[in-house]
Every structure is written in structure tokens, then in C-alpha cells.
Design an enzyme around this catalytic site. Structure first.
Site, PDB file in Angstrom:
ATOM      1  N   SER A 169      51.220  59.020   0.320  1.00  0.00           N
ATOM      2  CA  SER A 169      50.575  59.903   1.307  1.00  0.00           C
ATOM      3  C   SER A 169      49.145  60.293   0.948  1.00  0.00           C
ATOM      4  CB  SER A 169      51.415  61.168   1.495  1.00  0.00           C
ATOM      5  OG  SER A 169      51.274  62.014   0.375  1.00  0.00           O
TER       6      SER A 169
ATOM      7  N   THR B 243      56.400  56.382   2.495  1.00  0.00           N
ATOM      8  CA  THR B 243      56.523  57.788   2.867  1.00  0.00           C
ATOM      9  C   THR B 243      57.135  57.906   4.252  1.00  0.00           C
ATOM     10  OG1 THR B 243      54.326  57.695   3.870  1.00  0.00           O
ATOM     11  CG2 THR B 243      54.439  58.488   1.610  1.00  0.00           C
TER      12      THR B 243
ATOM     13  N   ASP C  60      63.597  71.704  18.627  1.00  0.00           N
ATOM     14  CA  ASP C  60      62.858  70.438  18.657  1.00  0.00           C
ATOM     15  C   ASP C  60      62.608  70.050  20.111  1.00  0.00           C
ATOM     16  OD1 ASP C  60      61.950  67.763  18.492  1.00  0.00           O
ATOM     17  OD2 ASP C  60      62.951  67.490  16.563  1.00  0.00           O
TER      18      ASP C  60
ATOM     19  N   ARG D 279      54.319  69.654   6.094  1.00  0.00           N
ATOM     20  CA  ARG D 279      52.890  69.504   5.829  1.00  0.00           C
ATOM     21  C   ARG D 279      52.277  70.900   5.794  1.00  0.00           C
ATOM     22  NH1 ARG D 279      53.945  65.249   4.040  1.00  0.00           N
ATOM     23  NH2 ARG D 279      53.232  63.184   4.669  1.00  0.00           N
TER      24      ARG D 279
ATOM     25  N   ASP E  10      56.424  74.034  -0.527  1.00  0.00           N
ATOM     26  CA  ASP E  10      56.279  72.783  -1.276  1.00  0.00           C
ATOM     27  C   ASP E  10      54.992  72.078  -0.856  1.00  0.00           C
ATOM     28  OD1 ASP E  10      57.240  70.553  -2.958  1.00  0.00           O
ATOM     29  OD2 ASP E  10      57.415  69.495  -1.047  1.00  0.00           O
TER      30      ASP E  10
ATOM     31  N   GLU F   8      45.697  70.191   0.302  1.00  0.00           N
ATOM     32  CA  GLU F   8      46.140  69.572  -0.960  1.00  0.00           C
ATOM     33  C   GLU F   8      45.102  68.548  -1.401  1.00  0.00           C
ATOM     34  OE1 GLU F   8      50.045  67.856  -0.509  1.00  0.00           O
ATOM     35  OE2 GLU F   8      50.883  69.733   0.248  1.00  0.00           O
TER      36      GLU F   8
ATOM     37  N   HIS G 279      54.400  69.607  -3.578  1.00  0.00           N
ATOM     38  CA  HIS G 279      54.722  68.504  -2.652  1.00  0.00           C
ATOM     39  C   HIS G 279      55.648  67.488  -3.327  1.00  0.00           C
ATOM     40  CE1 HIS G 279      53.019  65.978   0.938  1.00  0.00           C
ATOM     41  NE2 HIS G 279      54.275  65.647   0.676  1.00  0.00           N
TER      42      HIS G 279
ATOM     43  N   GLY H 295      60.516  65.717  -1.731  1.00  0.00           N
ATOM     44  CA  GLY H 295      61.133  64.412  -1.484  1.00  0.00           C
ATOM     45  C   GLY H 295      61.233  63.533  -2.720  1.00  0.00           C
ATOM     46  N   TYR H 296      60.873  64.095  -3.874  1.00  0.00           N
ATOM     47  CA  TYR H 296      60.779  63.261  -5.079  1.00  0.00           C
ATOM     48  C   TYR H 296      62.111  63.103  -5.821  1.00  0.00           C
ATOM     49  CZ  TYR H 296      55.703  62.576  -5.312  1.00  0.00           C
ATOM     50  OH  TYR H 296      54.410  62.176  -5.084  1.00  0.00           O
TER      51      TYR H 296
HETATM   52  N1  LIG Z   1      57.546  67.659   1.143  1.00  0.00           N
HETATM   53  C1  LIG Z   1      57.882  66.405   1.081  1.00  0.00           C
HETATM   54  O1  LIG Z   1      58.010  65.861   0.001  1.00  0.00           O
HETATM   55  C2  LIG Z   1      58.148  65.634   2.343  1.00  0.00           C
HETATM   56  C3  LIG Z   1      59.073  64.590   2.299  1.00  0.00           C
HETATM   57  C4  LIG Z   1      59.335  63.897   3.483  1.00  0.00           C
HETATM   58  C5  LIG Z   1      58.680  64.224   4.654  1.00  0.00           C
HETATM   59  N2  LIG Z   1      57.756  65.219   4.649  1.00  0.00           N
HETATM   60  C6  LIG Z   1      57.079  65.605   5.902  1.00  0.00           C
HETATM   61  O2  LIG Z   1      58.053  66.097   6.795  1.00  0.00           O
HETATM   62  C7  LIG Z   1      57.775  65.591   8.105  1.00  0.00           C
HETATM   63  C8  LIG Z   1      59.084  65.450   8.833  1.00  0.00           C
HETATM   64  O3  LIG Z   1      59.824  64.381   8.274  1.00  0.00           O
HETATM   65  P1  LIG Z   1      61.075  63.774   9.038  1.00  0.00           P
HETATM   66  O4  LIG Z   1      61.576  62.645   8.253  1.00  0.00           O
HETATM   67  O5  LIG Z   1      62.031  64.860   9.370  1.00  0.00           O
HETATM   68  O6  LIG Z   1      60.371  63.229  10.348  1.00  0.00           O
HETATM   69  P2  LIG Z   1      61.071  62.855  11.694  1.00  0.00           P
HETATM   70  O7  LIG Z   1      60.070  62.144  12.491  1.00  0.00           O
HETATM   71  O8  LIG Z   1      62.382  62.200  11.440  1.00  0.00           O
HETATM   72  O9  LIG Z   1      61.368  64.280  12.362  1.00  0.00           O
HETATM   73  C9  LIG Z   1      60.382  65.161  12.786  1.00  0.00           C
HETATM   74  C10 LIG Z   1      60.918  65.903  13.988  1.00  0.00           C
HETATM   75  O10 LIG Z   1      59.974  66.900  14.367  1.00  0.00           O
HETATM   76  C11 LIG Z   1      60.010  66.976  15.784  1.00  0.00           C
HETATM   77  N3  LIG Z   1      58.833  67.662  16.292  1.00  0.00           N
HETATM   78  C12 LIG Z   1      57.598  67.160  16.561  1.00  0.00           C
HETATM   79  N4  LIG Z   1      56.797  68.151  17.020  1.00  0.00           N
HETATM   80  C13 LIG Z   1      57.538  69.288  17.026  1.00  0.00           C
HETATM   81  C14 LIG Z   1      57.268  70.633  17.379  1.00  0.00           C
HETATM   82  N5  LIG Z   1      56.077  71.037  17.843  1.00  0.00           N
HETATM   83  N6  LIG Z   1      58.261  71.545  17.247  1.00  0.00           N
HETATM   84  C15 LIG Z   1      59.484  71.180  16.790  1.00  0.00           C
HETATM   85  N7  LIG Z   1      59.802  69.907  16.473  1.00  0.00           N
HETATM   86  C16 LIG Z   1      58.830  68.977  16.572  1.00  0.00           C
HETATM   87  C17 LIG Z   1      60.142  65.533  16.237  1.00  0.00           C
HETATM   88  O11 LIG Z   1      60.635  65.444  17.540  1.00  0.00           O
HETATM   89  C18 LIG Z   1      61.122  64.985  15.207  1.00  0.00           C
HETATM   90  O12 LIG Z   1      62.450  65.077  15.654  1.00  0.00           O
HETATM   91  C19 LIG Z   1      57.075  64.245   7.847  1.00  0.00           C
HETATM   92  O13 LIG Z   1      56.252  63.908   8.895  1.00  0.00           O
HETATM   93  C20 LIG Z   1      56.326  64.479   6.592  1.00  0.00           C
HETATM   94  O14 LIG Z   1      55.074  64.959   6.968  1.00  0.00           O
HETATM   95  C21 LIG Z   1      57.491  65.931   3.531  1.00  0.00           C
HETATM   96  O1  LIG Z   2      55.787  61.935   3.951  1.00  0.00           O
HETATM   97  C1  LIG Z   2      56.489  61.846   2.950  1.00  0.00           C
HETATM   98  O2  LIG Z   2      57.358  60.963   2.810  1.00  0.00           O
HETATM   99  C2  LIG Z   2      56.354  62.855   1.856  1.00  0.00           C
HETATM  100  O3  LIG Z   2      55.384  63.787   2.137  1.00  0.00           O
HETATM  101  C3  LIG Z   2      56.216  62.207   0.518  1.00  0.00           C
HETATM  102  O4  LIG Z   2      57.143  62.795  -0.347  1.00  0.00           O
HETATM  103  C4  LIG Z   2      54.853  62.325  -0.035  1.00  0.00           C
HETATM  104  O5  LIG Z   2      54.832  61.844  -1.343  1.00  0.00           O
HETATM  105  P1  LIG Z   2      53.627  60.932  -1.844  1.00  0.00           P
HETATM  106  O6  LIG Z   2      53.567  59.766  -0.956  1.00  0.00           O
HETATM  107  O7  LIG Z   2      52.363  61.723  -1.748  1.00  0.00           O
HETATM  108  O8  LIG Z   2      53.984  60.577  -3.245  1.00  0.00           O
END
Ligand SMILES: NC(=O)c1ccc[n+]([C@@H]2O[C@H](COP(=O)([O-])OP(=O)(O)OC[C@H]3O[C@@H](n4cnc5c(N)ncnc54)[C@H](O)[C@@H]3O)[C@@H](O)[C@H]2O)c1
Ligand SMILES: O=C(O)[C@H](O)[C@H](O)COP(=O)(O)O
Length: 387
Positions: free
Chosen positions: A45, A67, A147, A208, A232, A237, A254, A257-258
Site C-alpha cells: 500500500s 493488499t 453499508d 484508512r 490502527d 501515514e 497499520h 492485517g499483518y
Molecule cells: N488496517 C489494515 O491493515 C487493513 C487491512 C485490510 C484492509 N484495510 C482497509 O480496509 C478497507 C476495507 O477493506 P475490505 O476488505 O472490507 O473492503 P471491501 O471492499 O470488501 O468492503 C468495503 C465495504 O465498504 C462499503 N462502503 C463503501 N462506501 C461506504 C460508505 N460510505 N459507508 C458504508 N460502507 C461503505 C462497500 O460497499 C464495501 O462493502 C480497504 O479498502 C483497506 O483500505 C486495512
Molecule cells: O489494504 C490493505 O490490504 C491493508 O491496508 C494492508 O494491510 C496494508 O499493508 P501494506 O501493504 O502497507 O504492507
């Protein structure tokens, strides 16, 4: 074939090694010059993949991001150059689900009450949001979903954001970052919405940083210490606002997801996609990459209370360690930080790079040695019981 891969992507050699030469790079500092002669680009990312980065490259055959999020990729630009792209949807959803669940158990332990008695709201019911809901529902916690994007095509029940805020004791954010459109998520939680949280709300952000206005969060939290925070992800960032960190109950860089499994799944999904693009068989197995089970087995007689559940969860992943290290790395001891900064640019990235991947619940085999019903632990994600 030259494969350029982020140095923080595990299992690249094992999966891509026989396809060509692999060069690993610092993804945050990647330059057009480094990308110039790559045939395959594998990023995480922290790399902005756009016209500028690819300006010197005329031979790229595939871009993969291990990611879930794709906000760092200019997908329109890649499409305009017919460069196939794939991310890894859902790869680390279980890790995020378990992280949020454990964080909620930690907060309950710290502030009293029972998680089971709370109502938890999930904003964004996709892969990660559903993974949190799965853990909570396995334990018997009431969950509300919001959602608006999928509510008309998804059989589950949904509520409006206002209703979710009014009814929930805990709110966990799981949306992609979007800057435009009817359902844009940039500053979805602005000052007004933060102020509308009911007394004593716990707010978790594992998606995010920019989904919450961090400057407004500082102001609101200073006025309302009743709100408890798990962050997280952070605005801007790898440079989170230092004033915010002491106001946060659990703070991590962040890494929700690790998990080892999540990272392996991410790389493996890109391997499968690249083989498809190349018209070749993906004959390697992901399971062969992972150590089979983290612990052979743990005998469980009963889970008499929430503290026992927390102890079991901590056996897999003690989130307090990452929280403590984060505060030390980012805030403490400027001389130590200077060292970290000189060799790795930034303490935030240093901690991410050196994060010891945790395992997921499924890496622990439980055996029921008592008479009480602990079979629900399988629904939570553990292996063994009831199988
Ligand atoms: N912290 C981490 O390590 C980490 C890990 C994985 C993903 N992420 C982040 O989390 C986000 C979500 O991941 P995911 O796998 O669940 O994605 P996903 O696409 O499976 O689910 C996201 C959901 O959010 C919904 N959505 C969009 N806009 C919205 C709004 N305004 N209000 C409510 N719902 C809304 C979408 O319809 C979808 O169902 C990713 O895009 C990524 O940025 C962070
Ligand atoms: O979008 C994702 O999958 C997560 O934010 C992911 O954990 C980010 O980790 P990175 O790619 O920065 O290692």
C-alpha cells in the site's frame, strides 16, 4: 523476466523465483529509474503506482498489489496502457477481523462491563467488516451493519449511519477511502459526526486514516474523554499527528492485517493472477508455505468468563505489545528515534517492516476436554473443536 517486488512482501522468492530475476526494493521510495526495466511490479500500500512512476517503463506486463485497498493505484492509467492489474481482495480480512475483536476484548477488560452485553456497529460490510461481524456473532454479540452501497443487493439487515451511531456502544470502521461520489468516505467521521457519538462510545478505525478527520478527533477527544479509541490507521501515514497518540487507548502502525496467513494469501493471490496472465498453471500451493500449526494443540475445558477468552486471544496475539512499542517508537526517546530514522526514514515504517507477523486463530488447534459447550470457538476461527 525481471520482477520488482516490495521488500516487505513475504514468499516472493518461493512463488516467483523460477519465473525470472527478483529484485526487492523499498516500496515507499521507489523511483521511475528503478522501475524502468521491470516486467512485473509487485507492491504494497505504500507505493503510489501512477503515470509518473511508470513513465520510463515500456515493458511492464503485470502490476500486483498484495493488499485489499487500491487507493494507491491509478487503475485508469494502467488500463489506458493495457497493463493487467490485480490486488488481493480479502487476503487479510480474517486478520483485521480478529484484530478488531481482540481490541474490543482488551477495552472491555480495561474499562469494565462485558463485550457480550454491547451492541457493535460495523460501517462497511465487505470482507473486513464481515470478518469482524463473524467473530462477534460467534461469541454472541449483537451486531448492526451499515453499508449503503450494497444494502439493496445483500440479504443481511442494514441500518442508516445515524441509527447505528445512536444504538451502538462500539463502532468499527471498514470502508475503502473514496474522495468523491454519493458515498464518499473521506472524513466520513468529521467533527459533527464525532460529536454525535453517544456517551461512552468506543470507535475503532482499521481501514484508512482519512476516514476520520484526525484534527477534529483530537479536539473532540480532549473535550470528551468518555469516547475510547482504537486506531490502527492514521491521517498522513507514516507521520501520524503526535498529539493524537496519547489520546488513543490502543494505537498501532497499520498492522491490523499483518498476520502471516494474510500476508501469504496476498502474495499467493498475485502469483495466481500473474500465472493466469502468462497463460501458465499455478502449480504451487500456499499451504506449503506456512508452518502447519503454530501450536500442536491446546486443551480447553471451558471458557468461564470473558477474561479467559481474552487470555486465549492473547495467546495468539497480544495487541498490547504492539501498542506499547508504537508509543515508544513514535513518541519516546528522541535519540533512539534518530537512529531509527536515519536507517529507515521513519519509525512508523520501521515498526511495520520489523513486525513479527502474528498467526490467525486458525493456527491453534483446540481440544475440548470438558463438558461445557466451547464449540463456538470454531466459529470464532480456531481449529480443532467440533471438527
Ligand atoms: N488496517 C489494515 O491493515 C487493513 C487491512 C485490510 C484492509 N484495510 C482497509 O480496509 C478497507 C476495507 O477493506 P475490505 O476488505 O472490507 O473492503 P471491501 O471492499 O470488501 O468492503 C468495503 C465495504 O465498504 C462499503 N462502503 C463503501 N462506501 C461506504 C460508505 N460510505 N459507508 C458504508 N460502507 C461503505 C462497500 O460497499 C464495501 O462493502 C480497504 O479498502 C483497506 O483500505 C486495512
Ligand atoms: O489494504 C490493505 O490490504 C491493508 O491496508 C494492508 O494491510 C496494508 O499493508 P501494506 O501493504 O502497507 O504492507
Amino acid at each position: 523476466m525481471k520482477i520488482l517486488a516490495d521488500e516487505n512482501m513475504p514468499y516472493v522468492q518461493e512463488l516467483f523465483g523460477d519465473l525470472g530475476t527478483i529484485e526487492t526494493v523499498n516500496g515507499r521510495e521507489l523511483t521511475p529509474e528503478q522501475v524502468k526495466d521491470a516486467d512485473v511490479l509487485l507492491v504494497r500500500s505504500v507505493t503510489q503506482v501512477n503515470g509518473s512512476l511508470l513513465s520510463l517503463n515500456n515493458q511492464l506486463k503485470f502490476v500486483g498489489s498484495a493488499t485489499i485497498g487500491t487507493d494507491h493505484i491509478d487503475t485508469d492509467y494502467l488500463a489506458s496502457r493495457d497493463i493487467p492489474f490485480s490486488n488481493a481482495p480479502g487476503c487479510n480480512a480474517t486478520a483485521v477481523g480478529e484484530f478488531a475483536f481482540i481490541a474490543m476484548l482488551e477495552l472491555t477488560h480495561r474499562f469494565g462491563g462485558k463485550l457480550k452485553d454491547k451492541t457493535v456497529g460495523i460501517v462497511g460490510a465487505g470482507n473486513t467488516g464481515s470478518a469482524v461481524a463473524k467473530c462477534l456473532q460467534a461469541y454472541g454479540v449483537t451486531v448492526l451493519l451499515h453499508d449503503p452501497v450494497i444494502q439493496d443487493s445483500d440479504p443481511r439487515d442494514f441500518v442508516s449511519l445515524d441509527e447505528l451511531i445512536a444504538r451502538c456502544d462500539v463502532i468499527s470502521l471498514h470502508v475503502p477511502i473514496t474522495k468523491t461520489g454519493e458515498h464518499k468516505t473521506w472524513y466520513l467521521f468529521d467533527e459533527a459526526r464525532l460529536n454525535s457519538l453517544k456517551q461512552g462510545t468506543w470507535l475503532l478505525n482499521c481501514c484508512r486514516g482519512e476516514v476520520i478527520d484526525n484534527r477534529a478527533l483530537i479536539k473532540v477527544k480532549q473535550e470528551r474523554p468518555d469516547i475510547k479509541l482504537v486506531l490502527d490507521v492514521w491521517e498522513d501515514e507514516p507521520n501520524p499527528m503526535h498529539e493524537l497518540i496519547p489520546l488513543v487507548e490502543l494505537a498501532t502502525p497499520h498492522i491490523a492485517g499483518y498476520s502471516l496467513e494474510g500476508k501469504a494469501r496476498g502474495t499467493y493471490m498475485l502469483y495466481q493472477k500473474l500465472m493466469q496472465v502468462l497463460g501458465r498453471d499455478a502449480d504451487k500451493s500456499m499451504m506449503a508455505l506456512l508452518p502447519s500449526l503454530w501450536s500442536a494443540q491446546l486443551d480447553i475445558e471451558s471458557i468461564p468468563n470473558e477474561k479467559s477468552l481474552l487470555q486465549l486471544a492473547r495467546f495468539i496475539y497480544d495487541l498490547r505489545d504492539d501498542d506499547e512499542l508504537f508509543r515508544k517508537t513514535i513518541l519516546d526517546d528522541s535519540s533512539k528515534n534518530a537512529q531509527v530514522n536515519s536507517s529507515n526514514n521513519n519509525g512508523f515504517d520501521f515498526m511495520r517492516k520489523n513486525h513479527k507477523h502474528r498467526r490467525e486463530f486458525s493456527a491453534l488447534r483446540l481440544v475440548n476436554t470438558g463438558h461445557s459447550d466451547v464449540n463456538w470457538l470454531t466459529n470464532l476461527g480456531f481449529s480443532g473443536i467440533g471438527q
